[in-house]
Enzyme design. Structure first.
Site, short mmCIF file in Angstrom:
data_model
loop_
_atom_site.label_atom_id
_atom_site.label_comp_id
_atom_site.label_asym_id
_atom_site.label_seq_id
_atom_site.Cartn_x
_atom_site.Cartn_y
_atom_site.Cartn_z
N SER A 124 0.87 -1.20 0.00
CA SER A 124 0.00 0.00 0.00
C SER A 124 0.89 1.22 0.00
CB SER A 124 -0.86 0.00 1.26
OG SER A 124 -0.05 0.38 2.38
N ASP A 125 0.33 2.36 -0.40
CA ASP A 125 1.12 3.58 -0.23
C ASP A 125 1.00 3.98 1.24
OD1 ASP A 125 1.68 6.43 -2.41
OD2 ASP A 125 2.67 5.78 -0.58
N TRP A 126 1.83 4.92 1.63
CA TRP A 126 2.00 5.25 3.05
C TRP A 126 0.66 5.52 3.75
CZ3 TRP A 126 6.96 6.71 5.45
CH2 TRP A 126 6.80 7.08 6.79
N GLY A 127 0.26 4.58 4.59
CA GLY A 127 -0.94 4.81 5.39
C GLY A 127 -2.24 4.71 4.62
#
Ligand code: GLC
Length: 755
Positions: free
Chosen positions: A296-299
């Protein structure tokens, strides 16, 4: 070539003999790019069978390691405890042999001793910084782009890094969006070839070699189409647009063997990408049979709650794993919720097992189970990071990235005897800015400024005067007087303007892309001295600078050129290298024209048929439809002539092909390179088609007076598009083809028929 000749350069030498992009498109993935092997599969299955549910979930957690190598803190203690307990699969932002060895040792204290993956945003260089990716794209030189990624991978892999979060392959058509700097521009054909070049550059000939890192195709998908160019915003688009424009570079990356994908922050047609089973399961892991894993991308998993797509983080974790997000970067949603979701039957263990298998497979392929420290060798780190070949490659790529936008009266190159050059502007001595955003190395002792590059090159023949003139932002004109006085003492003014390094990049959307601050006013004040003014523009995106565009004697667009930027600029300004860059993204005249990508131009029902006749036509009443600078535009210190167009046959059937050839001649006095571009148009089809689409190009090097025959091939795939039923079809009928030096500089054209 003796055996000591560096292997990677030998490979690139061979590849540089390939005839060009068409060969690239056909080039099969080097068989040696490891997908899995029976031995790896066996070891994955055996290990998975020994893992507890908590240990499986542990492999799907990724955390940023900024604190984990720093002074003692709660966060550091918590993270180290999780790593020792086998609850972390990967760390990002831990780099260098010393730190990666230290943290890997903690992971090997866990019950099953599963090594960590160390990842980092090595976007355009690790220690040696290359031009930003948009600048590299302006080179249209696939071999140079590949070499840039390869050098970055060698340096990173020698420093303990296993995995880079690159290439960013998002099509970027909206210059308000700050991340256009990170991709390959607006065109799908060029962007797909560059995606492949970068993947093969990062992953080397064989994934798992200690001169290569896992690559990551990001951000999946359609992130560059954020509404209003505002980062992290929603995206609405037709299936045709998604499949025809935004997905192909990801497919090219997957076909090139990219080890991982990263999903994106945006929602696509109402579904956040991180929670999109359509993107991650139906398309990527289903239709494309993709064997790697998705981070996933950050968060972004936790952000499903902000989107209003999940009621809480537990629901977010459930939706994300179900949709095919394998690893959770920094949201902690899987760490806190996934085991319980499995135990309560809300998530099938098969989904977790599938995700874990994908992650473990890469760790085996990288050889980390055989030697967890194999990328963390102090001797190799020193040797690779000090290799002069790296900076030489960065200098060459920077030279290739520059785009000559204007050159009246042969103002450039600075070959005439000039007693004094006044180097003026807020970026003349800039160092940090030259590395742009998404740079790993910010040590300015390793960055050559334009001032330093010119000083080295000018030597005793030319005196270099300097004045800053103004800041990049703000409207102070306090420095104008001194700048004007300096200019009056010179034979030529070299003005450097543009964006600071942090004015493009992530979360840097701008509502106004005009040249910032008082820089254009400074230009006007200098122009008023009557001296010739050549302008060098630094920036991470297209900028609007009407006054400079209209009144400057010469303009060189330098993007952010990296560690060797000053040296490479001096090479080009003095004519040691003849610029050949072509714009990979359209430069608008005004904000109001955005979006204005060349392949978004249609005939419409009311096309302008006579210049200036716009009544009741698809036009603006306050500006022309045409951009300031078109996609594919770029000048040279020489000129080129296109002649003698030939077509192998006027008609073809499906399965056949047609060759279009012409003669390209260097009609100027110096050697140079020309990127000849091949565009196609389907004038009548079941869905309206753009006025032109890039379907091939060749970068041809010619001595003064030299001619070469250039050939493009038209096959069915080049004529195809997605129809209203989303079928990939080439419809019988006439097709127009255009050969040119830019999308708005067509030199030869003709037509052919598909029967
Ligand atoms: C950022 C970016 C992504 C990057 C990741 C790790 O938010 O969107 O491109 O790889 O976080 O730094």
């Amino acid at each position: 070539m003796n055996s000591s000749f560096p292997k990677h350069l030998l490979a690139l030498l061979f590849l540089s003999l390939l005839p060009g992009p068409a060969a690239w498109a056909q080039k099969k993935n080097p068989a040696s790019i490891a997908t899995s092997t029976p031995d790896v599969e066996r070891r994955v299955v055996e290990l998975l069978a020994r893992m507890t549910l908590e240990e499986k979930v542990g492999q799907l957690n990724q955390y940023s390691g900024r604190e984990v190598t720093g002074p003692a803190s709660d966060r550091k203690n918590t993270l180290l405890a999780s790593i020792r307990a086998g609850q972390v699969g990967s760390m990002l932002n831990v780099k260098g042999v010393k730190d990666t060895r230290e943290i890997q040792a903690e992971a090997l204290k866990s019950r099953l001793k599963i090594p960590l993956l160390f990842s980092l945003d090595v976007i355009h260089g690790y220690q040696t910084t290359f031009p930003i990716p948009l600048g590299e794209a302006a080179s249209w030189d696939l071999e140079a782009i590949r070499l840039g990624a390869h050098v970055a991978a060698r340096e990173a892999a020698a420093s303990g890094i296993h995995w880079t979060f690159a290439p960013m392959v998002d099509i970027g058509r909206d210059p308000r969006w700050g991340r256009v700097m990170e991709g390959a521009g607006e065109d799908t054909y060029l962007g797909s070839l560059i995606a492949k070049a970068r993947v093969l550059g990062f992953q080397g000939e064989k994934l798992g070699g200690t001169d290569a890192v896992m690559a990551c195709a990001k951000h999946f998908a359609a992130y560059g189409a954020a509404i209003a160019g505002r980062d992290y915003n929603a995206v609405d688009m037709s299936p045709q647009q998604l499949w025809e424009v935004y997905l192909p570079p990801f497919k090219a990356a997957a076909d090139a063997g990219v080890a991982t994908f990263m999903n994106s922050f945006n929602a696509l047609n109402g579904i956040p990408a991180t929670g999109s089973a359509y993107l991650q399961r139906d398309i990527l892991k289903g239709q494309w049979q993709y064997p790697g894993f998705v981070v996933s991308d950050w968060g972004s998993i936790g952000e499903l709650v902000n989107w209003g797509y999940a009621a809480d983080k537990t629901a977010a974790a459930q939706k994300a794993i179900t949709a095919g997000s394998d690893m959770d970067m920094e949201s902690d949603a899987y760490h806190k919720n996934l085991a319980q979701l499995v135990q309560t039957g809300q998530v099938k263990i098969d989904l977790v097992d599938d995700a874990v298998r994908r992650v473990l497979r890469k760790k085996f392929e990288l050889g980390l189970f055989d030697d967890a420290y194999r990328f963390s060798d102090e001797q190799r780190e020193k040797q690779v990071l000090s290799d002069p070949q790296n900076r030489a490659a960065a200098r060459r790529m920077a030279q290739k990235s520059f785009v000559l936008l204007k050159n009246e009266n042969a103002t450039l190159p600075l070959t005439k005897p000039l007693r004094r050059v006044a180097l003026i502007g807020p970026l003349a001595k800039a160092k940090r800015d030259l590395n742009g955003s998404w740079t790993v190395d910010t040590d300015t002792t390793r960055i050559t400024s334009l001032y330093e590059g010119l000083r080295q090159r000018a030597g005793k023949t030319t005196e270099l005067l300097y004045a800053k003139g103004c800041e990049i932002t703000g409207d102070s004109r306090a420095g104008f007087e001194q700048a004007i006085a300096t200019a009056k003492n010179a034979d030529l003014i070299l003005l450097t303007v543009g964006e600071a390094w942090d004015m493009s990049g992530e979360a840097k959307s701008r509502t106004d892309i005009h040249m910032p601050g008082a820089q254009e006013e400074l230009f006007q004040a200098l122009k008023a001295t009557g001296k010739p003014v050549a302008v060098v523009v630094f920036g991470g995106r297209p900028l609007i600078f009407d006054t400079i565009a209209e009144q400057a004697d010469a303009i060189l667009y330098a993007w952010w050129p990296g560690s060797e930027g000053g040296t490479a600029l001096a090479d080009v300004l003095y004519g040691d290298y003849n610029p050949a860059g072509k714009l990979p993204i359209t430069f608008p005249r005004s904000m109001g024209q955005i979006p204005i990508a060349y392949s978004q131009q249609y005939s419409t029902g009311r096309p302008i048929t006579r210049p200036g006749e716009i009544r009741y036509k698809s036009a603006y009443i306050d500006a022309p439809n045409t951009p300031r600078y078109a996609f594919g535009y770029g000048l040279s210190y020489t000129t080129f002539n296109y002649s003698d167009l030939k077509i192998s046959r006027p008609q073809m059937r499906t399965g056949e092909s047609v060759q279009v050839s012409f003669t390209l001649t260097n009609t100027g006095n110096v050697a140079g390179e020309e990127v000849t571009q091949f565009y196609l148009r389907d004038p009548v089809a079941s869905v309206v088609r753009p006025l032109k689409e890039l379907k091939d190009f060749r970068k041809i090097s010619l001595r003064s007076g030299e001619s070469k025959t250039v050939t493009f091939t038209i096959d069915k795939d080049k004529l195809a598009f997605y129809n209203s039923k989303l079928e990939w079809v080439a419809e019988p009928g006439k097709f127009n083809f255009m050969v040119g030096s830019a999308s708005d500089d067509i030199r030869l054209e003709g037509s052919m028929e598909l029967l």
